[in-house]
Motif scaffolding. Sequence first.
Motif, PDB file in Angstrom:
ATOM      1  N   THR A 256       0.934  -1.021   0.016  1.00  0.00           N
ATOM      2  CA  THR A 256      -0.065   0.113  -0.107  1.00  0.00           C
ATOM      3  C   THR A 256       1.017   1.530  -0.064  1.00  0.00           C
ATOM      4  N   PRO A 257       0.219   2.442  -0.421  1.00  0.00           N
ATOM      5  CA  PRO A 257       1.055   3.447  -0.405  1.00  0.00           C
ATOM      6  C   PRO A 257       1.741   4.041   1.112  1.00  0.00           C
ATOM      7  N   ALA A 258       0.831   3.713   2.029  1.00  0.00           N
ATOM      8  CA  ALA A 258       1.152   3.923   3.385  1.00  0.00           C
ATOM      9  C   ALA A 258       2.314   3.072   3.777  1.00  0.00           C
ATOM     10  N   GLU A 259       2.283   1.692   3.449  1.00  0.00           N
ATOM     11  CA  GLU A 259       3.237   0.643   3.803  1.00  0.00           C
ATOM     12  C   GLU A 259       4.658   1.232   3.234  1.00  0.00           C
ATOM     13  N   LEU A 260       4.580   1.611   1.805  1.00  0.00           N
ATOM     14  CA  LEU A 260       5.824   1.967   1.488  1.00  0.00           C
ATOM     15  C   LEU A 260       6.348   3.201   1.962  1.00  0.00           C
ATOM     16  N   GLY A 261       5.633   4.001   2.346  1.00  0.00           N
ATOM     17  CA  GLY A 261       5.945   5.444   2.951  1.00  0.00           C
ATOM     18  C   GLY A 261       6.695   4.866   4.386  1.00  0.00           C
ATOM     19  N   ALA A 262       6.084   3.894   5.091  1.00  0.00           N
ATOM     20  CA  ALA A 262       6.738   3.473   6.368  1.00  0.00           C
ATOM     21  C   ALA A 262       8.171   2.767   6.047  1.00  0.00           C
ATOM     22  N   TRP A 263       8.228   2.135   4.999  1.00  0.00           N
ATOM     23  CA  TRP A 263       9.765   1.690   4.807  1.00  0.00           C
ATOM     24  C   TRP A 263      10.920   2.932   4.780  1.00  0.00           C
ATOM     25  N   VAL A 264      10.576   4.082   4.520  1.00  0.00           N
ATOM     26  CA  VAL A 264      11.523   5.147   4.670  1.00  0.00           C
ATOM     27  C   VAL A 264      11.112   6.066   5.749  1.00  0.00           C
ATOM     28  N   ALA A 265      10.231   5.596   6.520  1.00  0.00           N
ATOM     29  CA  ALA A 265       9.756   6.610   7.727  1.00  0.00           C
ATOM     30  C   ALA A 265      10.673   7.185   8.565  1.00  0.00           C
ATOM     31  N   GLU A 266      12.056   6.435   8.775  1.00  0.00           N
ATOM     32  CA  GLU A 266      12.894   7.235   9.280  1.00  0.00           C
ATOM     33  C   GLU A 266      13.479   8.333   8.851  1.00  0.00           C
ATOM     34  N   SER A 267      13.102   8.575   7.530  1.00  0.00           N
ATOM     35  CA  SER A 267      13.511   9.922   6.879  1.00  0.00           C
ATOM     36  C   SER A 267      12.191  11.117   7.171  1.00  0.00           C
ATOM     37  N   GLU A 268      12.661  12.124   7.032  1.00  0.00           N
ATOM     38  CA  GLU A 268      11.440  13.364   7.226  1.00  0.00           C
ATOM     39  C   GLU A 268      11.731  14.144   6.084  1.00  0.00           C
ATOM     40  N   ARG A 269      10.646  15.000   5.839  1.00  0.00           N
ATOM     41  CA  ARG A 269      10.440  16.030   4.909  1.00  0.00           C
ATOM     42  C   ARG A 269      10.323  17.304   5.349  1.00  0.00           C
ATOM     43  N   VAL A 270      11.191  18.219   5.061  1.00  0.00           N
ATOM     44  CA  VAL A 270      10.760  19.599   5.789  1.00  0.00           C
ATOM     45  C   VAL A 270      10.580  20.675   4.481  1.00  0.00           C
ATOM     46  N   VAL A 271       9.657  21.138   4.681  1.00  0.00           N
ATOM     47  CA  VAL A 271       9.387  22.466   3.583  1.00  0.00           C
ATOM     48  C   VAL A 271       9.464  23.534   4.100  1.00  0.00           C
ATOM     49  N   ALA A 272      10.248  24.535   3.412  1.00  0.00           N
ATOM     50  CA  ALA A 272      10.479  25.849   3.967  1.00  0.00           C
ATOM     51  C   ALA A 272      10.259  27.069   2.760  1.00  0.00           C
TER      52      ALA A 272
ATOM     53  N   LEU B 126      18.412  25.834  12.274  1.00  0.00           N
ATOM     54  CA  LEU B 126      19.415  26.427  11.535  1.00  0.00           C
ATOM     55  C   LEU B 126      18.265  27.399  10.764  1.00  0.00           C
ATOM     56  N   LEU B 127      17.223  26.986  10.296  1.00  0.00           N
ATOM     57  CA  LEU B 127      15.857  27.765   9.481  1.00  0.00           C
ATOM     58  C   LEU B 127      15.593  28.865  10.322  1.00  0.00           C
ATOM     59  N   VAL B 128      15.092  28.465  11.338  1.00  0.00           N
ATOM     60  CA  VAL B 128      14.657  29.590  12.286  1.00  0.00           C
ATOM     61  C   VAL B 128      15.152  30.407  12.627  1.00  0.00           C
ATOM     62  N   GLY B 129      16.757  30.034  13.030  1.00  0.00           N
ATOM     63  CA  GLY B 129      17.618  31.068  13.318  1.00  0.00           C
ATOM     64  C   GLY B 129      18.037  32.111  12.189  1.00  0.00           C
ATOM     65  N   ALA B 130      17.843  31.709  11.033  1.00  0.00           N
ATOM     66  CA  ALA B 130      17.835  32.524   9.802  1.00  0.00           C
ATOM     67  C   ALA B 130      16.823  33.343   9.482  1.00  0.00           C
ATOM     68  N   GLY B 131      15.605  33.219  10.279  1.00  0.00           N
ATOM     69  CA  GLY B 131      14.441  34.021   9.993  1.00  0.00           C
ATOM     70  C   GLY B 131      13.477  33.414   9.273  1.00  0.00           C
ATOM     71  N   VAL B 132      13.643  32.085   8.977  1.00  0.00           N
ATOM     72  CA  VAL B 132      12.583  31.478   7.977  1.00  0.00           C
ATOM     73  C   VAL B 132      11.448  31.167   8.836  1.00  0.00           C
ATOM     74  N   ARG B 133      10.311  31.634   8.516  1.00  0.00           N
ATOM     75  CA  ARG B 133       8.981  31.412   9.441  1.00  0.00           C
ATOM     76  C   ARG B 133       8.103  30.493   8.956  1.00  0.00           C
ATOM     77  N   GLU B 134       7.957  30.238   7.702  1.00  0.00           N
ATOM     78  CA  GLU B 134       7.131  29.327   7.061  1.00  0.00           C
ATOM     79  C   GLU B 134       7.916  27.876   6.748  1.00  0.00           C
ATOM     80  N   LEU B 135       7.395  27.243   7.952  1.00  0.00           N
ATOM     81  CA  LEU B 135       8.247  25.640   7.776  1.00  0.00           C
ATOM     82  C   LEU B 135       7.153  24.525   8.144  1.00  0.00           C
ATOM     83  N   SER B 136       7.211  23.464   7.460  1.00  0.00           N
ATOM     84  CA  SER B 136       6.337  22.410   7.759  1.00  0.00           C
ATOM     85  C   SER B 136       7.356  21.167   7.690  1.00  0.00           C
ATOM     86  N   THR B 137       6.773  20.005   8.532  1.00  0.00           N
ATOM     87  CA  THR B 137       7.425  18.715   8.486  1.00  0.00           C
ATOM     88  C   THR B 137       6.284  17.527   8.067  1.00  0.00           C
ATOM     89  N   SER B 138       6.831  16.665   7.562  1.00  0.00           N
ATOM     90  CA  SER B 138       5.912  15.379   7.134  1.00  0.00           C
ATOM     91  C   SER B 138       6.712  14.097   6.838  1.00  0.00           C
TER      92      SER B 138
END
Length: 343
Positions: free
Chosen positions: A250-266, A310-322
């Motif tokens: 399933t798409p969710a199971e495939l995502g769990a295989w690399v769930a140790e990784s995270e995605r940061v969008v700034a 590092l991002l917050v310290g540089a003044g980046v205010r729009e952040l999300s993780t998934s």
Amino acid sequence: MTRATTPGTDPAGGGAVAPSPGAAVSVRALRRTFRTGGRRRGADTGERVALQGIDLDIAEGEVHGLLGPNGAGKTTLCKILSTVLLPSSGSVHVLGHDVAADPGAVRPLIGIVFGGERGLYDRLTARQNLVYWASLYGMSGRRLATRSAELLEQLGLGAHADDRVERFSRGMKQRLHLARGLVHDPQVVLLDEPTAGMDPVSAHGFRDLVTGLRAEGRTVLVTTHDMGEAEAICDRVTLINRGTVVASATPAELGAWVAESERVVARDVPPGVLARLTGLMDVEVVPADAQGLTVLRVGPGGDTSAVLQLLVGAGVRELSTSQPGLEEVYLRLIGRRGMEVSR
């Protein structure tokens, strides 16, 4: 040279291979090769392997996605399922029928829907197209007329049933493709790149139609390059590359295989900060898009908190993780091998 094997049998010599119980499509040790070179004397007559040892089960009533780069073997597999090609070895069953031994029993059970402009007659009306294709399945009279009218109405083409197809938009043509594939009421539907070239609105509407096919209990196999499409409509997906299955879940199971990784969008990350992020361990930086969004993939050896600080310290205010989506899984499992053209 590949040892000759009778299609529909175990290549190890174990006799006929039975389909998996409850599977609409059951593929075992499927191999398909093509001869290379010309016919003239002295030409190279070697073999190119398109599929090598594919195992795959698709449950009845499931929407299954088949993903892979060009040359991966997706089209070859669909042609075998639709009895256009024979396996070189291994077995393929559709609803219990062997595609090689009993293709006549398989053909009425499957519907094929192509993407793009193929398969329609522009100078005929929508209704005339359906009547022609239905007649090839032996349909006639009131049954044919009723089925055609029902499908055109169901797919939103009732008001255009007697318009020539040459006047149709891309989305309308794709709906007619689907009607053509369903006119004989198949139990298994093969969708080959169904939203290729569609605008986003038409593509979204087509996904709703696929959801409707699932609700009717049909089994659907979708080949696509669109990760968002696969994640939105598929119960399970199979990643295929160079003729072999890389993963199937399933798409969710495939995502769990690399769930140790995270995605940061700034948004709007300063160039100097990007350089520092690139230097961090196990952090991959995807350059900003037109909206100024930068994607950072933090692997298991990386430190997400350090990235965020590092991002917050540089003044980046729009952040999300998934967690990673299907596209990240695809790139991680297939990687740049998908950019190479198979020969």
